[in-house]
Design a protein around this motif. Structure first.
Motif, PDB file in Angstrom:
ATOM      1  N   THR A 221      -3.985  -0.694  27.439  1.00 45.09           N
ATOM      2  CA  THR A 221      -4.814   0.502  27.370  1.00 45.09           C
ATOM      3  C   THR A 221      -5.150   0.831  25.919  1.00 45.09           C
ATOM      4  O   THR A 221      -4.345   0.602  25.004  1.00 45.09           O
ATOM      5  CB  THR A 221      -4.108   1.691  28.025  1.00 45.09           C
ATOM      6  OG1 THR A 221      -2.822   1.882  27.436  1.00 45.09           O
ATOM      7  CG2 THR A 221      -3.921   1.450  29.515  1.00 45.09           C
ATOM      8  N   LEU A 222      -6.343   1.363  25.716  1.00 43.67           N
ATOM      9  CA  LEU A 222      -6.828   1.700  24.386  1.00 43.67           C
ATOM     10  C   LEU A 222      -6.840   3.205  24.202  1.00 43.67           C
ATOM     11  O   LEU A 222      -7.132   3.962  25.125  1.00 43.67           O
ATOM     12  CB  LEU A 222      -8.239   1.147  24.182  1.00 43.67           C
ATOM     13  CG  LEU A 222      -8.411  -0.374  24.331  1.00 43.67           C
ATOM     14  CD1 LEU A 222      -9.887  -0.737  24.210  1.00 43.67           C
ATOM     15  CD2 LEU A 222      -7.580  -1.119  23.301  1.00 43.67           C
ATOM     16  N   LYS A 223      -6.546   3.631  22.997  1.00 43.07           N
ATOM     17  CA  LYS A 223      -6.558   5.051  22.649  1.00 43.07           C
ATOM     18  C   LYS A 223      -7.666   5.302  21.630  1.00 43.07           C
ATOM     19  O   LYS A 223      -7.997   4.447  20.818  1.00 43.07           O
ATOM     20  CB  LYS A 223      -5.211   5.479  22.060  1.00 43.07           C
ATOM     21  CG  LYS A 223      -3.997   5.150  22.934  1.00 43.07           C
ATOM     22  CD  LYS A 223      -4.009   5.914  24.238  1.00 43.07           C
ATOM     23  CE  LYS A 223      -2.757   5.617  25.061  1.00 43.07           C
ATOM     24  NZ  LYS A 223      -2.790   6.299  26.381  1.00 43.07           N
ATOM     25  N   GLY A 224      -8.223   6.503  21.689  1.00 41.71           N
ATOM     26  CA  GLY A 224      -9.187   6.904  20.677  1.00 41.71           C
ATOM     27  C   GLY A 224     -10.539   6.230  20.753  1.00 41.71           C
ATOM     28  O   GLY A 224     -11.268   6.191  19.757  1.00 41.71           O
ATOM     29  N   VAL A 225     -10.898   5.660  21.909  1.00 37.79           N
ATOM     30  CA  VAL A 225     -12.205   5.016  22.037  1.00 37.79           C
ATOM     31  C   VAL A 225     -13.230   6.038  22.509  1.00 37.79           C
ATOM     32  O   VAL A 225     -12.891   7.073  23.099  1.00 37.79           O
ATOM     33  CB  VAL A 225     -12.149   3.827  23.020  1.00 37.79           C
ATOM     34  CG1 VAL A 225     -11.199   2.764  22.507  1.00 37.79           C
ATOM     35  CG2 VAL A 225     -11.737   4.290  24.409  1.00 37.79           C
ATOM     36  N   ALA A 226     -14.492   5.759  22.243  1.00 34.31           N
ATOM     37  CA  ALA A 226     -15.564   6.630  22.708  1.00 34.31           C
ATOM     38  C   ALA A 226     -15.607   6.627  24.234  1.00 34.31           C
ATOM     39  O   ALA A 226     -15.219   5.647  24.871  1.00 34.31           O
ATOM     40  CB  ALA A 226     -16.896   6.154  22.133  1.00 34.31           C
ATOM     41  N   PRO A 227     -16.064   7.723  24.839  1.00 32.48           N
ATOM     42  CA  PRO A 227     -16.149   7.768  26.310  1.00 32.48           C
ATOM     43  C   PRO A 227     -17.059   6.670  26.860  1.00 32.48           C
ATOM     44  O   PRO A 227     -17.936   6.162  26.169  1.00 32.48           O
ATOM     45  CB  PRO A 227     -16.730   9.163  26.587  1.00 32.48           C
ATOM     46  CG  PRO A 227     -16.461   9.954  25.351  1.00 32.48           C
ATOM     47  CD  PRO A 227     -16.511   8.979  24.219  1.00 32.48           C
TER      48      PRO A 227
END
Length: 268
Positions: A221-227
């Motif tokens: 899972t990635l954090k801080g990515v654009a919606p």
């Protein structure tokens, strides 16, 4: 002062942009195919009868005991071969209730198995009787454990900005799969992922709200990515993997044959 000797220039082959580059790639792929060994094995019709899935007279893939460079090259060629482009800056708007994909759609699907990482799992995508049939044999040998089916880049992308999600009309064999959307042209960009369970031999509708998509990369899972940008969907993908997220295991994963049939993808 002695002049600094110039290093000889080594030409690239084929040269970038050369019209012969696709031909060379095709030739290499064909040679690798000849040396890759037998990659397919027939599927017994009685297996399909037990699972409630369709029997087919076509050959279906089976996992090999060794890595096959031929399949690796065929995968690379399929997703990178030159193709006609759509209109620049255009989008295909998909309204709620409209079908975004079915067997009549122009989108091309190809398989993306763990052979790209040295594994031996094998799968195949084909159209039968108006249905997309994804069938394969997954193995954890050689640190593998996944199969995938993915469209080539949708050009122009699909615009779902007026929809809240998509519905998958499909039939599986009781295992857990992932549905993935992408909103850019980056091959290894963010995978917007949704896990779902199937019911053996039964057609079901799987509702995938855009708000429930999880941003991932290589099952992390990635954090801080654009919606997620649902106005420019560039690929559809299905994945069957031993991993869920962040190292967790898929509780319904098992090695061996699998089959998933996809009738359509509809916006809601």
């Amino acid at each position: 002062l002695r002049p600094t000797p110039r290093r000889p220039r080594v030409p690239r082959f084929p040269p970038p942009g050369s019209p012969m580059a696709p031909s060379v790639l095709i030739a290499l792929t064909f040679l690798a195919f000849l040396g890759s060994g037998r990659a397919w094995a027939p599927v017994a019709p009685r297996r399909a009868a037990k699972t409630g899935l369709r029997a087919s007279s076509q050959e279906s893939p089976s996992a090999s005991g060794r890595w096959q460079p031929g399949r690796f090259l065929r995968t690379a060629f399929f997703f990178n071969a030159p193709r006609l482009r759509g209109g620049a800056g255009q989008k295909n708007v998909v309204l709620p209730g409209e079908v975004a994909w079915d067997a009549s759609s122009a989108a091309e699907w190809g398989v993306l198995d763990d052979v790209v990482m040295g594994g031996v799992s094998a799968s195949q995508w084909r159209l039968e009787d108006g249905v997309g049939v994804w069938v394969g044999d997954v193995s954890t040998d050689n640190n593998g454990g996944f199969c995938g089916a993915r469209t080539r880049l949708l050009d122009p992308p699909l615009d779902f900005s007026r929809a809240r999600g998509v519905v998958l009309r499909l039939k599986g064999n009781g295992q857990r799969y992932k549905f993935i959307l992408r909103d850019d042209a980056d091959w290894n960009g963010t995978s917007w992922t949704f896990s779902f369970d199937t019911q053996a031999g039964r057609w079901i509708d799987v509702k995938v709200p855009f708000g429930a998509l999880i941003p991932t990369k290589f099952a992390r899972t990635l954090k801080g990515v654009a919606p997620f940008d649902n106005s420019k969907v560039t690929t559809f993908q299905l994945t069957y993997s031993k991993f869920e997220y962040d190292g967790g295991l898929n509780p319904k994963f098992r090695t061996g044959p699998f089959q998933l049939e996809l009738e359509k993808i509809t916006a809601f």
